[in-house]
Design a protein around this motif. Structure first.
Motif, PDB file in Angstrom:
ATOM      1  N   GLU A   1      12.840  41.217 -81.936  1.00 14.17           N
ATOM      2  CA  GLU A   1      12.845  41.354 -83.667  1.00 14.17           C
ATOM      3  C   GLU A   1      13.641  42.588 -83.892  1.00 14.17           C
ATOM      4  OE1 GLU A   1       8.591  41.456 -84.315  1.00 14.17           O
ATOM      5  OE2 GLU A   1       8.243  39.416 -83.680  1.00 14.17           O
ATOM      6  N   SER A   2      13.478  43.727 -83.312  1.00 17.39           N
ATOM      7  CA  SER A   2      14.087  45.016 -83.784  1.00 17.39           C
ATOM      8  C   SER A   2      15.580  44.799 -83.388  1.00 17.39           C
ATOM      9  CB  SER A   2      13.723  45.994 -82.975  1.00 17.39           C
ATOM     10  OG  SER A   2      13.797  46.217 -81.793  1.00 17.39           O
ATOM     11  N   CYS A   3      16.116  44.053 -82.409  1.00 17.72           N
ATOM     12  CA  CYS A   3      17.457  43.821 -82.220  1.00 17.72           C
ATOM     13  C   CYS A   3      18.191  43.095 -83.077  1.00 17.72           C
ATOM     14  CB  CYS A   3      17.723  43.237 -80.800  1.00 17.72           C
ATOM     15  SG  CYS A   3      17.323  44.547 -79.362  1.00 17.72           S
ATOM     16  N   GLU A   4      17.283  42.047 -83.754  1.00 18.51           N
ATOM     17  CA  GLU A   4      17.871  41.244 -84.733  1.00 18.51           C
ATOM     18  C   GLU A   4      17.990  41.936 -85.909  1.00 18.51           C
ATOM     19  OE1 GLU A   4      15.207  37.710 -84.687  1.00 18.51           O
ATOM     20  OE2 GLU A   4      15.904  36.997 -82.702  1.00 18.51           O
ATOM     21  N   ILE A   5      16.978  42.890 -86.215  1.00 22.08           N
ATOM     22  CA  ILE A   5      17.287  43.347 -87.443  1.00 22.08           C
ATOM     23  C   ILE A   5      18.262  44.476 -87.609  1.00 22.08           C
ATOM     24  CG2 ILE A   5      16.041  45.431 -88.766  1.00 22.08           C
ATOM     25  CD1 ILE A   5      13.240  43.906 -88.013  1.00 22.08           C
ATOM     26  N   SER A   6      18.477  45.144 -86.266  1.00 24.86           N
ATOM     27  CA  SER A   6      19.509  46.160 -86.162  1.00 24.86           C
ATOM     28  C   SER A   6      20.964  45.449 -86.351  1.00 24.86           C
ATOM     29  CB  SER A   6      19.417  46.565 -84.767  1.00 24.86           C
ATOM     30  OG  SER A   6      20.440  47.655 -84.427  1.00 24.86           O
ATOM     31  N   LEU A   7      20.977  44.335 -85.638  1.00 23.14           N
ATOM     32  CA  LEU A   7      22.305  43.623 -85.804  1.00 23.14           C
ATOM     33  C   LEU A   7      22.580  43.245 -87.254  1.00 23.14           C
ATOM     34  CD1 LEU A   7      22.037  41.340 -82.484  1.00 23.14           C
ATOM     35  CD2 LEU A   7      23.658  43.354 -83.026  1.00 23.14           C
ATOM     36  N   GLY A   8      21.732  42.633 -87.887  1.00 17.68           N
ATOM     37  CA  GLY A   8      21.913  42.271 -89.177  1.00 17.68           C
ATOM     38  C   GLY A   8      22.220  43.616 -90.067  1.00 17.68           C
ATOM     39  N   TYR A   9      21.669  44.721 -89.807  1.00 18.23           N
ATOM     40  CA  TYR A   9      21.841  46.141 -90.333  1.00 18.23           C
ATOM     41  C   TYR A   9      23.369  46.336 -90.322  1.00 18.23           C
ATOM     42  CZ  TYR A   9      22.166  50.728 -91.665  1.00 18.23           C
ATOM     43  OH  TYR A   9      22.623  51.979 -92.183  1.00 18.23           O
ATOM     44  N   GLN A  10      23.576  46.277 -88.924  1.00 19.54           N
ATOM     45  CA  GLN A  10      25.001  46.672 -88.454  1.00 19.54           C
ATOM     46  C   GLN A  10      26.183  45.830 -89.049  1.00 19.54           C
ATOM     47  OE1 GLN A  10      25.511  46.855 -84.252  1.00 19.54           O
ATOM     48  NE2 GLN A  10      23.365  47.496 -84.082  1.00 19.54           N
ATOM     49  N   ALA A  11      25.919  44.406 -89.317  1.00 23.21           N
ATOM     50  CA  ALA A  11      26.858  43.579 -89.961  1.00 23.21           C
ATOM     51  C   ALA A  11      27.066  43.928 -91.610  1.00 23.21           C
ATOM     52  CB  ALA A  11      26.352  42.179 -90.016  1.00 23.21           C
ATOM     53  N   THR A  12      25.959  44.119 -91.882  1.00 24.32           N
ATOM     54  CA  THR A  12      25.811  44.639 -93.377  1.00 24.32           C
ATOM     55  C   THR A  12      26.740  45.843 -93.513  1.00 24.32           C
ATOM     56  OG1 THR A  12      23.801  43.691 -93.895  1.00 24.32           O
ATOM     57  CG2 THR A  12      24.794  45.112 -95.338  1.00 24.32           C
ATOM     58  N   PHE A  13      26.565  46.904 -92.810  1.00 28.07           N
ATOM     59  CA  PHE A  13      27.200  48.231 -92.745  1.00 28.07           C
ATOM     60  C   PHE A  13      28.605  48.077 -92.660  1.00 28.07           C
ATOM     61  CE2 PHE A  13      28.600  52.112 -90.581  1.00 28.07           C
ATOM     62  CZ  PHE A  13      28.444  53.099 -91.422  1.00 28.07           C
ATOM     63  N   PHE A  14      28.988  47.238 -91.472  1.00 24.59           N
ATOM     64  CA  PHE A  14      30.341  47.338 -91.063  1.00 24.59           C
ATOM     65  C   PHE A  14      30.911  46.305 -92.126  1.00 24.59           C
ATOM     66  CE2 PHE A  14      28.785  48.798 -86.857  1.00 24.59           C
ATOM     67  CZ  PHE A  14      29.512  49.704 -86.950  1.00 24.59           C
ATOM     68  N   ALA A  15      30.497  45.311 -92.762  1.00 24.96           N
ATOM     69  CA  ALA A  15      30.880  44.530 -93.666  1.00 24.96           C
ATOM     70  C   ALA A  15      31.322  45.343 -95.152  1.00 24.96           C
ATOM     71  CB  ALA A  15      30.204  43.383 -94.308  1.00 24.96           C
ATOM     72  N   LYS A  16      30.365  46.375 -95.364  1.00 30.23           N
ATOM     73  CA  LYS A  16      30.494  47.057 -96.477  1.00 30.23           C
ATOM     74  C   LYS A  16      31.950  47.986 -96.224  1.00 30.23           C
ATOM     75  CE  LYS A  16      25.948  46.804 -98.345  1.00 30.23           C
ATOM     76  NZ  LYS A  16      24.749  47.514 -98.646  1.00 30.23           N
ATOM     77  N   SER A  17      31.772  48.537 -95.067  1.00 31.39           N
ATOM     78  CA  SER A  17      32.833  49.370 -94.688  1.00 31.39           C
ATOM     79  C   SER A  17      34.245  48.650 -94.717  1.00 31.39           C
ATOM     80  CB  SER A  17      32.557  50.486 -93.392  1.00 31.39           C
ATOM     81  OG  SER A  17      32.714  49.612 -92.486  1.00 31.39           O
ATOM     82  N   ALA A  18      34.356  47.564 -94.620  1.00 27.64           N
ATOM     83  CA  ALA A  18      35.727  46.922 -94.636  1.00 27.64           C
ATOM     84  C   ALA A  18      35.938  46.183 -95.861  1.00 27.64           C
ATOM     85  CB  ALA A  18      35.420  45.902 -93.253  1.00 27.64           C
ATOM     86  N   GLY A  19      35.032  46.350 -96.843  1.00 30.67           N
ATOM     87  CA  GLY A  19      35.186  45.960 -97.875  1.00 30.67           C
ATOM     88  C   GLY A  19      34.707  44.264 -98.126  1.00 30.67           C
ATOM     89  N   VAL A  20      34.156  43.797 -97.154  1.00 27.19           N
ATOM     90  CA  VAL A  20      33.793  42.326 -97.085  1.00 27.19           C
ATOM     91  C   VAL A  20      32.418  42.039 -97.506  1.00 27.19           C
ATOM     92  CG1 VAL A  20      33.629  40.518 -95.565  1.00 27.19           C
ATOM     93  CG2 VAL A  20      35.359  42.045 -95.091  1.00 27.19           C
ATOM     94  N   ALA A  21      32.211  41.020 -98.402  1.00 23.96           N
ATOM     95  CA  ALA A  21      31.070  40.792 -98.841  1.00 23.96           C
ATOM     96  C   ALA A  21      30.123  39.919 -97.702  1.00 23.96           C
ATOM     97  CB  ALA A  21      30.786  39.978-100.104  1.00 23.96           C
ATOM     98  N   TYR A  22      28.880  40.655 -97.505  1.00 25.70           N
ATOM     99  CA  TYR A  22      28.092  39.878 -96.398  1.00 25.70           C
ATOM    100  C   TYR A  22      26.709  39.615 -97.222  1.00 25.70           C
ATOM    101  CZ  TYR A  22      25.478  39.267 -92.191  1.00 25.70           C
ATOM    102  OH  TYR A  22      24.609  38.866 -91.271  1.00 25.70           O
ATOM    103  N   ASP A  23      26.525  38.167 -97.015  1.00 21.62           N
ATOM    104  CA  ASP A  23      25.014  37.616 -97.506  1.00 21.62           C
ATOM    105  C   ASP A  23      24.291  37.634 -96.280  1.00 21.62           C
ATOM    106  OD1 ASP A  23      23.298  36.382 -98.938  1.00 21.62           O
ATOM    107  OD2 ASP A  23      24.101  34.561 -98.572  1.00 21.62           O
ATOM    108  N   GLN A  24      23.242  38.548 -96.322  1.00 20.57           N
ATOM    109  CA  GLN A  24      22.349  38.698 -95.194  1.00 20.57           C
ATOM    110  C   GLN A  24      21.090  37.563 -95.634  1.00 20.57           C
ATOM    111  OE1 GLN A  24      20.272  42.530 -94.976  1.00 20.57           O
ATOM    112  NE2 GLN A  24      19.982  42.116 -92.824  1.00 20.57           N
ATOM    113  N   GLN A  25      20.621  36.902 -94.506  1.00 17.31           N
ATOM    114  CA  GLN A  25      19.711  35.760 -94.638  1.00 17.31           C
ATOM    115  C   GLN A  25      18.197  36.526 -94.507  1.00 17.31           C
ATOM    116  OE1 GLN A  25      20.714  32.695 -92.339  1.00 17.31           O
ATOM    117  NE2 GLN A  25      22.944  32.296 -93.278  1.00 17.31           N
TER     118      GLN A  25
END
Length: 96
Positions: free
Chosen positions: A72-96
């Motif tokens: 569970e913590s890995c899944e949460i971490s991966l979601g956070y990383q995806a959101t973080f890197f998407a924001k830093s790349a200027g890409v909108a990311y819809d977290q489910q």
């Protein structure tokens, strides 16, 4: 059980190395997630797991709970990383 899994691996090489303990661990992790998603509290899920898997003590269920928490913590971490890197790349990311 090992011989049966060896037969499966002979036909489906992607399952080579699959062991009963791995299946049990995956089942326990998914069982826990299903119980929590249904709104059961952790104590109730632990008791249900003990009953379902035939464990007599809460110590028996602990390794599977710890594995589920790691997953569970890995899944949460991966979601956070995806959101973080998407924001830093200027890409909108819809977290489910």
């Amino acid at each position: 059980m090992n011989a049966l899994l060896d037969q499966v691996a002979a036909v489906h090489p992607e399952f080579d190395g699959l062991h009963p303990h791995c299946l049990r661990s995956t089942c326990a992790t998914n069982f826990r997630a299903a119980g929590l998603s249904r709104g059961l509290d952790e104590e109730r899920v632990d008791k249900d797991m003990m009953y379902f898997f035939g464990w007599r003590s809460s110590a028996s269920v602990r390794p599977y709970i710890d594995a589920a928490i790691r997953r569970e913590s890995c899944e949460i971490s991966l979601g956070y990383q995806a959101t973080f890197f998407a924001k830093s790349a200027g890409v909108a990311y819809d977290q489910q």
